[in-house]
Design an enzyme around this catalytic site. Structure first.
Site, short mmCIF file in Angstrom:
data_model
loop_
_atom_site.label_atom_id
_atom_site.label_comp_id
_atom_site.label_asym_id
_atom_site.label_seq_id
_atom_site.Cartn_x
_atom_site.Cartn_y
_atom_site.Cartn_z
N HIS A 198 -22.95 -63.74 16.94
CA HIS A 198 -22.89 -65.49 16.78
C HIS A 198 -20.78 -65.34 17.47
CE1 HIS A 198 -25.83 -64.54 14.27
NE2 HIS A 198 -25.99 -65.98 14.44
N ASN A 220 -31.61 -75.97 4.57
CA ASN A 220 -30.50 -76.74 3.31
C ASN A 220 -30.96 -77.73 4.13
OD1 ASN A 220 -29.71 -74.45 5.52
ND2 ASN A 220 -27.99 -76.80 4.77
N MET A 250 -25.69 -72.50 14.32
CA MET A 250 -24.74 -71.48 15.13
C MET A 250 -24.81 -70.49 15.85
SD MET A 250 -22.49 -71.16 11.48
CE MET A 250 -22.64 -71.32 9.68
N SER A 251 -25.76 -70.81 16.22
CA SER A 251 -26.65 -70.40 17.98
C SER A 251 -27.47 -71.27 18.59
CB SER A 251 -27.17 -68.99 17.20
OG SER A 251 -28.52 -69.66 16.37
N SER A 270 -31.61 -65.79 11.60
CA SER A 270 -31.04 -65.83 10.60
C SER A 270 -32.70 -65.61 9.14
CB SER A 270 -30.71 -66.29 9.64
OG SER A 270 -28.51 -65.70 10.02
N HIS A 322 -25.02 -68.36 2.93
CA HIS A 322 -26.04 -67.94 3.21
C HIS A 322 -27.27 -66.97 2.97
CE1 HIS A 322 -26.79 -65.72 7.20
NE2 HIS A 322 -26.51 -64.81 6.80
N HIS A 345 -29.70 -60.42 9.84
CA HIS A 345 -29.43 -59.65 10.94
C HIS A 345 -29.59 -58.66 11.32
CE1 HIS A 345 -28.90 -64.08 13.03
NE2 HIS A 345 -28.99 -64.18 11.70
N ALA A 354 -32.24 -70.40 12.20
CA ALA A 354 -31.79 -71.36 10.64
C ALA A 354 -30.51 -71.93 10.87
CB ALA A 354 -31.26 -70.28 9.30
N TYR A 377 -19.08 -67.00 16.19
CA TYR A 377 -17.86 -67.04 14.64
C TYR A 377 -17.45 -65.41 14.40
CZ TYR A 377 -22.31 -65.79 11.59
OH TYR A 377 -23.36 -65.81 11.56
N GLU A 378 -18.87 -63.91 14.68
CA GLU A 378 -18.34 -62.85 14.84
C GLU A 378 -16.78 -62.18 15.58
OE1 GLU A 378 -22.47 -60.47 14.51
OE2 GLU A 378 -23.17 -62.17 15.38
O1 LIG Z 1 -28.81 -67.30 13.98
P1 LIG Z 1 -29.35 -68.16 13.06
O2 LIG Z 1 -28.33 -69.27 13.93
O3 LIG Z 1 -30.32 -68.63 12.89
O4 LIG Z 1 -28.18 -68.44 11.74
C1 LIG Z 1 -27.54 -69.52 10.73
C2 LIG Z 1 -26.46 -69.88 11.53
C3 LIG Z 1 -25.48 -68.96 10.65
O5 LIG Z 1 -25.53 -67.51 11.49
C4 LIG Z 1 -26.07 -68.26 9.43
C5 LIG Z 1 -25.18 -69.23 8.54
O6 LIG Z 1 -25.92 -69.31 7.28
O7 LIG Z 1 -27.51 -68.93 9.64
N1 LIG Z 2 -23.54 -74.94 11.38
C1 LIG Z 2 -24.67 -74.84 9.77
N2 LIG Z 2 -25.64 -73.66 10.12
C2 LIG Z 2 -26.54 -73.41 9.52
N3 LIG Z 2 -27.05 -72.37 9.72
C3 LIG Z 2 -28.21 -72.55 8.14
N4 LIG Z 2 -27.90 -74.06 7.99
C4 LIG Z 2 -26.80 -74.46 8.16
C5 LIG Z 2 -25.97 -75.17 8.59
O1 LIG Z 2 -25.98 -76.05 7.09
N5 LIG Z 2 -24.96 -76.10 9.45
#
Ligand SMILES: O=P(O)(O)O[C@@H]1C[C@H](O)[C@@H](CO)O1
Ligand SMILES: Nc1nc2[nH]cnc2c(=O)[nH]1
Length: 369
Positions: free
Chosen positions: A161, A318, A294-295, A108, A333, A139, A191, A163-164
């Protein structure tokens, strides 16, 4: 495994209990009777045995061909067959003469990692047959072939992802496409929220290991029938993140003079899309997690299954709050994508230097042969 039921009957269980695909030793076919017991449990008996079976259960005729069909449907929908993945790989191979050695997944806000690639040939996900589309802000949804530091590479500007709404196997299916396109190395980025109290926003965490929490709940990208053309049924994960590449990253980071902003740690992936509660974050910290996202985890499992060498890093976008009075702002996000953009040059430089170094290693190895 779920999804193999007719009228509540577990077809796989029935099939397993009823012998080989071609019928039993007495020449009986594998069409069989499945019994739905009054208490909701399911049991099965062979067609022949059932003639003498005189209990109260409801009997359902199960057709072997139907079982096979349903299995194929589920495999294609959720896991993608080898043939289908090969078709997608061939789509690229027929349209570009570039034969990438490294595959890159941009996390991300990290699309710009692909800006360093030259002589590009780009394919929008929406134009690639049987390919999912990215639905998340940050993305782009493009596959880019080209050269980075002289190495042929392919970069995914956008990933999928859980969650999509995509099953894990579909989220990580592109890794298998890249394998069949010819890559040997996967460089994944993401991220993530920084859970280790030493981590600051904008820091980088080289992923040393992961904890597959979704796997604890029985959800794996490798779930379902295993195709040995990709890899073994039970792949090891002890060297998931290649130790030589981790060592190389340490060296590169020192050369860049950013060692105070770079850490090595443990990543975990949760299903999302919600960020974590304080209680969840406390638990993850106790478990040894340094960064949460989340990936990546399912992509790495899929990559190791098909014997790709993996390197990954997280950009800490963060700080995770582990007490209720924390002054940290709620994760969001927009901030994640913004921090990605603000750290794109440092992340890009790390990626380029890693690939330059790796290219030298490969050249040296080839020279020695
Ligand atoms: O695709 P990534 O893992 O970099 O994205 C992170 C996880 C979620 O998709 C999103 C949450 O803000 O960022
Ligand atoms: N699960 C999760 N995914 C993230 N992606 C970017 N920041 C976060 C976070 O604090 N938690």
């Amino acid at each position: 495994m779920t999804g193999f039921t007719i009228n509540g009957t577990d077809l796989l269980k029935s099939k397993a209990l009823n012998g080989s695909a071609n019928g039993d030793a007495n020449g009986r076919s594998n069409n069989y009777i499945a019994e739905e017991c009054p208490n909701g449990a399911t049991s099965s008996t062979s067609n022949a045995n059932n003639a003498n079976n005189n209990n109260n259960s409801q009997q359902i005729y199960v057709d072997e061909a139907e079982v096979e069909n349903r299995m194929k449907m589920v495999i294609n929908e959720e896991n993608y067959s080898y043939e289908l993945i090969k078709e997608i790989a061939d789509y690229f191979l027929e349209r570009t003469s570039i034969r990438p050695v490294i595959g890159i997944i941009c996390g991300s806000g990290l699309n710009s990692l692909a800006d360093h690639i030259t002589d590009i040939q780009a394919f929008d996900y929406k134009d690639i047959p049987n390919f999912p589309v990215s639905t998340v802000e940050g993305h782009v949804g493009r596959m880019i072939f080209g050269y980075l530091e002289g190495m042929p590479v392919v970069a995914m500007q956008g990933r999928f992802h859980y969650y999509e709404g995509y099953p894990l196997a579909k989220c990580s299916m592109p890794v298998r496409v890249l394998k069949l396109v010819g890559i040997k190395y996967l460089f994944a980025t993401n991220a993530a929220g920084g859970l280790n109290p030493k981590y600051k926003v904008g820091d980088i965490m080289i992923v040393r290991d992961h904890i597959n929490i979704m796997g604890f709940a029985g959800n794996s990208p490798l779930q379902g029938p295993n195709d040995p053309r990709f890899g073994p049924r039970f792949p090891p994960m002890t060297n998931a993140y290649d130790r030589h590449l981790v060592r190389k990253a340490r060296k590169v980071v020192r050369e860049m003079g950013i060692e105070n902003d770079v850490h090595e740690g443990v990543y975990t992936c949760l299903g999302g899309p919600n960020y974590e509660t304080v209680a969840e974050l406390k638990m993850l910290r106790i478990m040894g997690v340094d960064a949460v996202g989340m990936s990546t985890v399912h992509e790495v499992i899929t990559a190791r299954h098909c014997d790709l060498t993996v390197f990954a890093f997280s950009l800490i976008t963060n700080k995770c709050a582990t007490d209720y009075d924390s002054s940290e702002e709620d994760a969001n996000h927009e901030e994640v994508v913004m921090v990605g953009k603000s750290r794109q040059s440092i992340c890009g430089e790390l990626m380029c230097r890693m690939i330059r170094d790796l290219a030298q290693d490969i050249q040296q190895k080839n020279g020695k042969k």
